[in-house]
Design an enzyme around this catalytic site. Structure first.
Site, PDB file in Angstrom:
ATOM      1  N   GLN A 287      -4.165 -11.737 -10.492  1.00  0.00           N
ATOM      2  CA  GLN A 287      -4.932 -10.555 -10.073  1.00  0.00           C
ATOM      3  C   GLN A 287      -6.117 -10.992  -9.208  1.00  0.00           C
ATOM      4  O   GLN A 287      -6.775 -11.984  -9.525  1.00  0.00           O
ATOM      5  CB  GLN A 287      -5.436  -9.805 -11.303  1.00  0.00           C
ATOM      6  CG  GLN A 287      -4.323  -9.239 -12.175  1.00  0.00           C
ATOM      7  CD  GLN A 287      -3.784  -7.906 -11.680  1.00  0.00           C
ATOM      8  OE1 GLN A 287      -4.242  -7.353 -10.674  1.00  0.00           O
ATOM      9  NE2 GLN A 287      -2.794  -7.392 -12.377  1.00  0.00           N
ATOM     10  N   TYR A 316       7.302  -8.462 -16.278  1.00  0.00           N
ATOM     11  CA  TYR A 316       6.569  -8.773 -15.036  1.00  0.00           C
ATOM     12  C   TYR A 316       5.286  -9.520 -15.402  1.00  0.00           C
ATOM     13  O   TYR A 316       4.192  -9.115 -15.031  1.00  0.00           O
ATOM     14  CB  TYR A 316       6.230  -7.501 -14.252  1.00  0.00           C
ATOM     15  CG  TYR A 316       7.401  -6.613 -13.976  1.00  0.00           C
ATOM     16  CD1 TYR A 316       8.167  -6.788 -12.836  1.00  0.00           C
ATOM     17  CD2 TYR A 316       7.758  -5.613 -14.878  1.00  0.00           C
ATOM     18  CE1 TYR A 316       9.254  -5.978 -12.579  1.00  0.00           C
ATOM     19  CE2 TYR A 316       8.856  -4.799 -14.634  1.00  0.00           C
ATOM     20  CZ  TYR A 316       9.600  -4.987 -13.488  1.00  0.00           C
ATOM     21  OH  TYR A 316      10.657  -4.179 -13.247  1.00  0.00           O
ATOM     22  N   GLU A 337       9.469 -12.970 -16.003  1.00  0.00           N
ATOM     23  CA  GLU A 337       8.889 -12.982 -14.660  1.00  0.00           C
ATOM     24  C   GLU A 337       9.901 -13.652 -13.734  1.00  0.00           C
ATOM     25  O   GLU A 337      10.571 -14.608 -14.104  1.00  0.00           O
ATOM     26  CB  GLU A 337       7.568 -13.774 -14.740  1.00  0.00           C
ATOM     27  CG  GLU A 337       7.066 -14.374 -13.463  1.00  0.00           C
ATOM     28  CD  GLU A 337       6.649 -13.338 -12.434  1.00  0.00           C
ATOM     29  OE1 GLU A 337       5.996 -12.353 -12.764  1.00  0.00           O
ATOM     30  OE2 GLU A 337       7.013 -13.546 -11.260  1.00  0.00           O
ATOM     31  N   ASP A 385       4.091  -4.281 -16.018  1.00  0.00           N
ATOM     32  CA  ASP A 385       3.102  -4.379 -14.926  1.00  0.00           C
ATOM     33  C   ASP A 385       3.861  -4.748 -13.655  1.00  0.00           C
ATOM     34  O   ASP A 385       3.754  -5.858 -13.145  1.00  0.00           O
ATOM     35  CB  ASP A 385       2.058  -5.449 -15.306  1.00  0.00           C
ATOM     36  CG  ASP A 385       0.953  -5.587 -14.269  1.00  0.00           C
ATOM     37  OD1 ASP A 385       0.911  -4.769 -13.321  1.00  0.00           O
ATOM     38  OD2 ASP A 385       0.130  -6.512 -14.403  1.00  0.00           O
ATOM     39  N   CYS A 412       0.178  -0.496 -10.061  1.00  0.00           N
ATOM     40  CA  CYS A 412      -0.679  -0.606  -8.871  1.00  0.00           C
ATOM     41  C   CYS A 412      -0.248   0.404  -7.811  1.00  0.00           C
ATOM     42  O   CYS A 412      -0.691   0.331  -6.673  1.00  0.00           O
ATOM     43  CB  CYS A 412      -0.656  -2.033  -8.323  1.00  0.00           C
ATOM     44  SG  CYS A 412       0.995  -2.620  -7.960  1.00  0.00           S
TER      45      CYS A 412
END
Ligand SMILES: C[S@@+](CC[C@H](N)C(=O)[O-])C[C@H]1O[C@@H](n2cnc3c(N)ncnc32)[C@H](O)[C@@H]1O
Length: 457
Positions: A287, A316, A337, A385, A412
Site C-alpha cells: 500500500q 489477494y 496471492e 482486497d 479500491c
C-alpha cells in the site's frame, strides 16, 4: 433519427457545474447534456469552450470562471492537474473527503442500494507527500536526463522535480540518481524509436525504517559504466539499502519488465505497519500511503470482530500485511496471492514476526477459493482486497458456499465494489454496517472502502 445536440464543437457557452466525476472533472449541464471539464467545481458558473461533442456527453475547457466555489483552494501548480498526479488539488481537503463519501453513495443509489449507509471518509492530517513509492518516467530534454510525468491520456512529457504527493526524500533521491546517470552519459529511453537506455526510476521508502530502494528500469540489459554508477549512487544516498536494475526491453506501457537484478545491497527494504515488520521486494504490491493503511487495516480488522478462535481467509493478500495483522487475533489464517515474489515475502514476513498460524498459497484467488471450499475449510471470516477490477462471480460463489459468518471487503474501486455487493446480497449476505471510505489517495479522486457483509440468519 439523429438527435440534435444542445451544443456544437467550438461553441462558447455559459453553464453551471453540477457534479464531479470519479476522475475529478467538473460536470456542466447544458439542457440536460453533460460537458466534462477540468478545474471546475460544483456550484461554480463558468464560461466554456466546447472541445468535443459525443452522442451522450462532451468535453469543454473553462475559459472564464464566473462564480467561485467556497471549497476552491489555490492549487500547487498546473502540472499536477495536467498529469493526473493531483486532479483534486483545487478542492479543499474537507470537501475532497465529502466528495469521496458522495461518490460511493451515488453509486449505491444508482444500483438501487440507497438504503446502505456510507460513513464520513477517514482522512489524513497532512494530505501531501504521503506516497512511499514513485515510478517516474525519464526522458531527455535539452540534452539532459529529466524526470517527469505524462499529461493525462497522452504521451506529452512534462518535466517535474517535485511530485507533490510523494515522500520528499524520494524526490531528492530521484534527482541525485539522475545527476549520476547523466554524468556517466546514460541515455534516456525514446519511445518513438524505441532506443536509449533509462525508461523509469522506481523508488520505495520505508515510512518508519527510512530505508530506500532504487530500481533503474532500463531497455537494455547492459548498463554502461555500471560499477562507477553503483558506487556513486550508494555513496550519494547512504539510505539506499537496495539498488536494482529491472530490464524491460518491450515496446509497452507496462513499467517493469520480467528480469530484475540486484546491483548493490539487498533485494528488499523493510518497513512496519501497526507494529509488524515487513520485507518488501521490488515487484510486490505494498500500500502506498502507510499512515492511512494503518488506519485502513485497523478498521478492517475491528470490523472482522476477531476473538482469537477464528479461521480466516485473506484473498489477494500481497506480502501478507493484512494476513499477519489478523493472525495476531485469529486461530488460523490462509492467504492467497498471484505474485510469487509477494508470497515469498509473505512467508518470510510471518517468520520475521514469529507468527506460525498462517499458510500462504501462490495462485489465482478464484481457484484457491474453490479448492479451499472443496477441501472443506470452514472460515469464520473471509477478507478480500482485490485489484480495481474487483471479484469474479465464481470467487463470490465459492466464498459464500463456505458460509463464513463475515466477509470483509476492502476495495479500491467503488464501482466494482457495488457490483460485487449485489452478488453477495443475492447469495445470502447483508451489508450490516455503514461502508467506510478511507482516504488512501488525497488530492486524487481514488476512494478506498471497507465493507462488512454478514450471513443472513
Ligand atoms: C489491492 S492489492 C492488496 C494486497 C494486500 N492485501 C495489501 O493490502 O497490501 C491486490 C493484490 O491482489 C493480487 N492479485 C491480483 N489478481 C489476483 C488474482 N487473480 N488472484 C490472487 N491475487 C491477485 C495483486 O498482485 C495484489 O497483490
Amino acid at each position: 433519427m439523429k438527435r440534435k445536440l444542445p451544443v456544437v464543437k467550438n461553441q462558447k457557452v455559459e453553464a453551471k457545474i453540477v457534479d464531479l466525476t470519479y476522475q475529478g472533472m467538473g460536470v456542466a449541464k447544458v439542457d440536460g447534456y453533460s460537458l466534462f471539464c477540468d478545474d471546475a467545481l460544483p456550484g461554480e458558473k463558468v464560461k466554456l469552450h466546447v472541445l468535443k461533442v459525443g452522442k451522450n456527453f462532451g468535453y469543454a475547457k473553462v475559459i472564464e470562471r464566473l462564480t467561485t466555489s467556497p471549497d476552491r483552494v489555490t492549487g500547487k501548480g498546473k502540472a499536477y492537474s495536467q498529469t493526473g498526479i493531483a486532479p483534486l488539488q483545487h478542492l479543499a481537503y474537507p470537501a475532497q473527503l465529502k466528495f469521496k463519501q458522495k461518490l460511493v453513495s451515488d453509486l449505491l443509489q444508482k444500483a438501487h442500494l440507497a438504503d446502505l449507509a456510507v460513513e464520513q471518509t477517514l482522512g489524513m492530517a497532512e494530505p501531501y507527500a504521503y506516497r512511499n513509492k514513485a515510478q517516474v518516467p525519464v526522458r531527455e530534454l535539452d540534452g539532459k536526463l529529466t524526470a517527469g510525468f505524462f499529461k493525462r491520456g497522452s504521451h506529452n512529457f512534462l518535466p517535474l522535480t517535485g511530485f507533490l504527493i510523494q515522500d520528499k526524500r524520494i524526490d531528492e533521491v530521484i534527482q541525485k540518481v539522475l545527476a549520476i546517470l547523466q554524468k556517466y552519459q546514460v541515455t534516456a529511453y525514446d519511445e518513438v524509436i524505441h532506443s536509449g537506455i533509462l525508461r523509469h526510476i522506481m523508488v520505495r521508502r520505508g515510512h518508519y525504517s527510512k530505508e530506500v530502494m532504487v530500481v533503474l528500469v532500463t531497455r537494455t540489459n547492459k548498463l554502461p559504466n555500471k560499477e562507477a554508477i553503483v558506487t556513486e549512487i550508494m555513496a550519494a544516498c547512504p539510505d539506499v539499502v537496495s539498488l536494482q536494475q529491472n530490464i524491460n526491453s518491450k515496446q509497452t506501457n507496462v513499467i517493469l519488465g520480467d528480469k530484475t537484478r540486484v546491483l548493490a545491497g539487498q533485494e528488499y527494504i523493510t518497513d512496519q505497519l501497526n507494529g509488524l515488520k515487513f520485507e518488501i521486494s521490488a515487484k510486490s504490491f505494498y500500500q502506498v500511503n502507510p499512515t492511512q493503511t494503518e488506519k485502513l487495516y485497523q478498521e478492517a480488522i475491528k470490523r472482522a470482530g476477531l476473538t482469537g478462535n477464528e479461521t480466516v481467509i485473506d484473498a489477494y493478500c500481497g506480502i501478507g500485511t493484512i494476513s499477519l495483522s489478523m493472525a495476531k487475533h485469529a486461530k488460523k489464517v490462509y492467504g492467497v496471492e498471484i505474485v510469487e515474489a509477494a508470497i515469498a515475502d509473505a512467508k518470510k514476513n510471518a517468520a520475521l514476526n514469529n507468527l506460525d498460524n498462517l499458510e500462504f498459497e501462490v495462485g489465482n484467488a478464484e481457484d484457491w477459493m474453490a479448492t479451499w471450499q472443496e477441501q472443506g475449510i470452514k472460515p469464520d471470516v473471509i477478507m478480500v482486497d482485490p485489484p480495481r477490477k474487483g471479484l469474479t462471480q465464481s470467487l463470490i460463489e465459492s466464498a459464500t458456499k463456505m458460509q463464513p459468518q463475515k466477509i470483509v471487503y476492502v476495495s479500491c474501486n467503488p464501482a466494482t465494489l457495488v457490483r460485487d455487493l449485489q452478488s453477495f446480497m443475492e447469495l445470502g449476505y447483508d451489508v450490516t454496517q455503514p461502508i467506510l471510505p478511507v482516504d488512501q489517495f488525497p488530492q486524487t479522486a481514488h476512494v478506498e472502502t471497507v465493507t462488512v457483509l454478514e450471513r443472513k440468519k
